[in-house]
Design a protein around this motif. Sequence first.
Motif, PDB file in Angstrom:
ATOM      1  N   UNK A  54      27.580  -2.650-107.918  1.00  0.00           N
ATOM      2  CA  UNK A  54      26.704  -1.865-106.859  1.00  0.00           C
ATOM      3  C   UNK A  54      27.329  -0.469-105.945  1.00  0.00           C
ATOM      4  N   UNK A  55      28.514  -0.923-105.822  1.00  0.00           N
ATOM      5  CA  UNK A  55      29.317   0.072-105.297  1.00  0.00           C
ATOM      6  C   UNK A  55      29.561   1.243-106.129  1.00  0.00           C
ATOM      7  N   UNK A  56      29.805   1.105-107.286  1.00  0.00           N
ATOM      8  CA  UNK A  56      29.941   2.139-108.141  1.00  0.00           C
ATOM      9  C   UNK A  56      28.877   3.193-108.542  1.00  0.00           C
ATOM     10  N   UNK A  57      27.486   2.527-108.604  1.00  0.00           N
ATOM     11  CA  UNK A  57      26.344   3.033-108.727  1.00  0.00           C
ATOM     12  C   UNK A  57      25.960   3.681-107.381  1.00  0.00           C
ATOM     13  N   UNK A  58      26.384   2.987-106.283  1.00  0.00           N
ATOM     14  CA  UNK A  58      25.964   3.738-105.062  1.00  0.00           C
ATOM     15  C   UNK A  58      26.702   5.111-104.720  1.00  0.00           C
ATOM     16  N   UNK A  59      27.971   5.111-105.236  1.00  0.00           N
ATOM     17  CA  UNK A  59      28.626   6.351-105.076  1.00  0.00           C
ATOM     18  C   UNK A  59      28.401   7.461-106.175  1.00  0.00           C
ATOM     19  N   UNK A  60      27.869   6.791-107.434  1.00  0.00           N
ATOM     20  CA  UNK A  60      27.382   7.746-108.464  1.00  0.00           C
ATOM     21  C   UNK A  60      26.273   8.452-107.941  1.00  0.00           C
ATOM     22  N   UNK A  61      25.158   7.787-107.172  1.00  0.00           N
ATOM     23  CA  UNK A  61      24.088   8.515-106.893  1.00  0.00           C
ATOM     24  C   UNK A  61      23.969   8.982-105.445  1.00  0.00           C
ATOM     25  N   UNK A  62      25.056   9.039-104.603  1.00  0.00           N
ATOM     26  CA  UNK A  62      25.190   9.384-103.347  1.00  0.00           C
ATOM     27  C   UNK A  62      24.679  10.714-103.048  1.00  0.00           C
ATOM     28  N   UNK A  63      25.176  11.600-103.972  1.00  0.00           N
ATOM     29  CA  UNK A  63      24.730  13.053-103.624  1.00  0.00           C
ATOM     30  C   UNK A  63      23.191  13.218-103.811  1.00  0.00           C
TER      31      UNK A  63
END
Length: 195
Positions: free
Chosen positions: A95-104
């Motif tokens: 979830x953390x990796x996915x969140x940072x990947x779609x943050x922008x």
Amino acid sequence: MEALRTLLPGQWMEPFWLGLQILLILVAAFVLQRIVARGLSRLGDRYPLPPELLVPVRGSLRWLIMGSALLFVLERLGVSATVLWTALSGFVAVAAVAFFAIWSVLSNLLCAVLIFTVGPFRIGDVVELVDTLDKPGVKGRVIAINLLYTTLLEVPEAGGTLVQVPNSQFFQKAVRRWRGTEVPVLAQDTTGEAD
């Protein structure tokens, strides 16, 4: 009821004790959560702590206590705590990796909602993103606003090309704006009538 009759005299005690242990874990977690909430309330009354600080702390501690109680209950039911922690940590990492990947992308979507609701500019306005006060930034007429980008038609002296600016940029930099048909103020104009 038939299943209870088929149990041997000592076998019905094991599920009873398991249920009692689970009930005690849940009651203890509830009481602990109430004690912590009351302690935080008293702390907030005694010291001038803002409610904006106490509410998230109280909520976080409540979730921590109830989550721990759930882990204890699952352990009593025979689920391995190691397996649960491994699954939970794996889920949190993904979830953390996915969140940072779609943050922008999420940032641009949120900023688009803010542009539509707050209305810092509209289609037809001339806007300029200011990098620094002595250096001009992107300047153009707003011709489209979508969920990710705001499309600007550059002023003719800058080339007249289309520029797509991420919506988040309008909240990270200073923006000069001229409404609709107003003529943009030139650099040598010192009256300061820019909108």
